[in-house]
Enzyme design. Sequence first.
Site, PDB file in Angstrom:
ATOM      1  N   GLU A 434       8.274  59.876  -1.533  1.00 12.29           N
ATOM      2  CA  GLU A 434       7.145  59.003  -1.175  1.00 12.29           C
ATOM      3  C   GLU A 434       7.413  58.250   0.139  1.00 12.29           C
ATOM      4  O   GLU A 434       7.041  57.092   0.295  1.00 12.29           O
ATOM      5  CB  GLU A 434       6.822  58.015  -2.307  1.00 12.29           C
ATOM      6  CG  GLU A 434       6.520  58.642  -3.634  1.00 12.29           C
ATOM      7  CD  GLU A 434       5.378  59.653  -3.576  1.00 12.29           C
ATOM      8  OE1 GLU A 434       4.630  59.659  -2.574  1.00 12.29           O
ATOM      9  OE2 GLU A 434       5.253  60.443  -4.520  1.00 12.29           O
ATOM     10  N   GLY A 435       8.043  58.910   1.063  1.00 14.25           N
ATOM     11  CA  GLY A 435       8.419  58.297   2.337  1.00 14.25           C
ATOM     12  C   GLY A 435       9.797  57.700   2.214  1.00 14.25           C
ATOM     13  O   GLY A 435      10.003  56.721   1.492  1.00 14.25           O
TER      14      GLY A 435
END
Length: 595
Positions: A434-435
């Site tokens: 998620e980053g």
Amino acid sequence: MSYVPPLRDFAFVLDEVLQAPQALRALPAHAECDGELMAQVLEEAGRFAAGVVAPLNAAGDRDGCRFDNGEVATPSGFARAYAQFCEGGWPALACAPEHGGQGLPHVLDCALYEMLSAANHAWTMYPGLLHGAYACLAEHGSPALRAAYLDKIASGEWLATMCLTEAHAGSDLGLLRTRAVPQDDGSYRISGDKIFISGGEHDLTGNIVHLVLARLPDAVPGSKGLSLFLAPKLLPDGSRNGVQCTDIEHKMGIHGSATCSLRFEQAQAWLVGEAGRGLAAMFVMMNAARLHVGAQGLGLAEAAWQRASAYAHERRQSRAPVRPAGTQAADPIALHPAVHKLLMQQRCRIEGGRMLACWTGLLLDLAEHDTDTVARRRHQERLEFITPVVKAFLTEQGFQCASRALQVFGGHGYVVETGIEQYLRDARITMIYEGSNEIQAIDFLLRKALADDGRRLEDFLALVQADALHAKGSEFEKQAALLLQAAQKLRQSAADIAAGMAANPSLPYFLADEMLHLTGHLALGWMWLRAALRALAALDRDPAYYDGKRDAACYHFAFVFPEVRQLFDVIDGCLATGVPTIPSDRHHHAAQEAG
């Protein structure tokens, strides 16, 4: 893999520190949401997490998922647990009533996912993207897509995925190659390969709703040329769409979560939002996912700490330096200062992180439902400011806490039988997906802290300073002074970095990590100061509990908060001497070969 939901702490955080019931009742959408209702919801959520999901954790880790000819079988018991999850209405907790949701606050959903992640991180990966997909479609989907999919997603009848990553691109979404070709009937045909797709294939639901980033034929290069599409596993007529799972990853942790490679071959899909604005639509889902990942780190830390604390009070070894009266020749290792410090380090970071996560969840509710347009925008800006901190800071704290929990077990923690090592393995991914946390730090510093001339940073610092000034004359006046000093120093550091960017554009990239961590420590210190002041005010009502909170706050400021000094030293040194030259790997390898 037993788990005890921290319901008393949730009550303290929501009712006393954040005064969430009062804030929520001021919103028309949650006018009937009081402390009693919130407590009932969390009690039932905790019962489900501890009684249904937690018992599957160890076996799911041991057995993992099985892949056979495009089909994925989840570990035994996962499908039944998911059916119970849907029967209990948990997927629809914070979804709108018009889509079959319960319309309850997002802050309760945040608490729910902390408990689920603590109980069984791998299982929680499957429903973890439901609300993000729901929010994305609710905001950007066409009326036809909303009518066809929102109720199914809100109920959990259909699960959802987020299909971004491609093997050659990694985090650089501008390099994505997956193509979408428009059709005469208004749909599209998608072709391309995606990797690292959580829940891309499984046996929990009959249909899976894939949200896919792809490029139209006339799209401009880079991330601005991406569009978002909905491509279901099963088409509206019940036939199989052109999407196939080609394999699942064999991973360090979360073995029970199917991490899939997907191939889209002329898969039928429909546009979500505007063409060329796919990232704007996808970020609705990604930001929701990042809050949930922060809750994952927090939940894993809580679960690991519970096991370490129980072990430390049972394991007897040597004589403690300070021995309570009547103790035996060998004391519980929890009485030894070294182990006690390990446990308290975890507790302070976990309970502080819970306050921060719940505050963020409350911001989500206020940003969505406040009747004042100006206030709603202010809440949204605060949410955008703190989201990368919650994701990066809480996941790193979660991994470090799991490591400290393993340390409490000593050599027994390093062997599989005790189970503590699973939390360390499971927690590691939260810092990557998620980053990655490095990307979160760059986004935080450049787009949140320094953007708008630092207005959002200044707003956050004003919140911290207001509570610190309120503590003047209290038992925690010295700790409040430390917060004030750190806030002013952070403000000055941001200004110095902004001033130095003109001469050295790479400066913020080198210091982004330090600035994010400083903000995280300041946020936790702020929350612990609020908790300490509340504990002092309520001390007579429950001396044992509130005195424990007061002591934990003292410990936090003595042993955790001072980490800000080292971070400031790094920033000051870099500003004074300049960004260090990065040694060339090519020259290093050439020297090795020559010598």
